[in-house]
Enzyme design. Sequence first.
Site, PDB file in Angstrom:
ATOM      1  CG  HIS A 117      -6.524  -5.435  -4.795  1.00  0.00           C
ATOM      2  ND1 HIS A 117      -7.131  -5.841  -5.956  1.00  0.00           N
ATOM      3  CD2 HIS A 117      -7.513  -5.020  -3.966  1.00  0.00           C
ATOM      4  CE1 HIS A 117      -8.457  -5.662  -5.838  1.00  0.00           C
ATOM      5  NE2 HIS A 117      -8.709  -5.179  -4.637  1.00  0.00           N
ATOM      6  CG  ASP A 154     -13.245  -8.458  -2.893  1.00  0.00           C
ATOM      7  OD1 ASP A 154     -13.085  -8.480  -1.664  1.00  0.00           O
ATOM      8  OD2 ASP A 154     -13.263  -7.401  -3.566  1.00  0.00           O
ATOM      9  CG  HIS A 156     -12.879  -4.296  -5.391  1.00  0.00           C
ATOM     10  ND1 HIS A 156     -13.299  -4.408  -4.082  1.00  0.00           N
ATOM     11  CD2 HIS A 156     -13.348  -3.130  -5.874  1.00  0.00           C
ATOM     12  CE1 HIS A 156     -14.001  -3.314  -3.780  1.00  0.00           C
ATOM     13  NE2 HIS A 156     -14.045  -2.524  -4.840  1.00  0.00           N
ATOM     14  CG  ASP A 230     -16.068  -6.093  -1.793  1.00  0.00           C
ATOM     15  OD1 ASP A 230     -16.302  -7.206  -2.288  1.00  0.00           O
ATOM     16  OD2 ASP A 230     -14.916  -5.607  -1.716  1.00  0.00           O
TER      17      ASP A 230
HETATM   18 ZN   LIG Z   1     -13.032  -5.815  -2.580  1.00  0.00          ZN
END
Ligand SMILES: [Zn+2]
Length: 299
Positions: A117, A154, A156, A230
């Site tokens: 990120h 991931d 995200h 995750d």
């Molecule tokens: Zn994540």
Amino acid sequence: MLRLFYCDQHAIPLPVGHKFPMRKYAMLRELLSAAGWFRLEAAPFAARETIELAHDPAYVRGFLEGALEPRVMRRIGFPWSEELVRRTLASLGGTLAAACDALDTGFGGNLAGGTHHAFRGEGSGFCVFNDIAVAILRLRAQGRARKAAVVDLDVHQGDGTARIFQDDPDVLTLSLHGHNNFPFRKQQSRIDVDLPDGARDAEYLAALDAVLPRVAAFAPHIIFYQSGVDPLAGDKLGRLALTHAGLAERDRRVMHLARERRIPLAVTLGGGYADPISRTAQAHANTFRAAAQMFGSLS
Ligand SMILES: [Zn+2]
């Protein structure tokens, strides 16, 4: 014996109730140390000039000196400390070292990193610097690898990585993530796969199988695998519903591709926020068991 890099000895002081699962890194190292599949080494620190290959020098300096504005630190999600600086440099250094191992031996691994990120000029979502972006640009600067693929699994989206390489034809970014998960404003990866809430093993693996051939067709000189766990059912920050077996199968498919095509593979961690956190640590350990079976002597 293949090696992995760790940096969990640099613990960050966090306020009580903070969501970042500091414990999982030490738990993972304990599991792997007991298993004996890899040699474990403390990660070296990354150098400032290397970080600046992917990041704005003013942002790098501001972070290292503790001079970023509170608003910028809030977006990262950690309070600034000397320990955070050391951990960040070691997490990044571990991925750089793992990338070199990958080129030298076919496989490299870091028990941290995957901080996808982070953008060129700012961090977000527990990510200060983008280790994979820095590693790709360093290998390129050294003339060791021009084309790179990032397989980011991931839950995200790898928004920082997507943005950094948005206009770079030599980097293929692939992100397979939960549509309704953070970041809510998505960036454009070369390949994005949005999965619905509650997606389970079969749906997830079918989606992965549909896009992995495009990674192979790109014929990268190295693959970076962000192996966040995750997507596991019940993860506090995810919305998918994979099992441990499904995640392990996912790991094997990525590794199989790299091995079959003889493409060096560097594996980093990523997110994982299960309760209890031991479920997350186990899922990460399974990733490295698969690596030991695929690239090491474990059968
Ligand atoms: Zn994540």
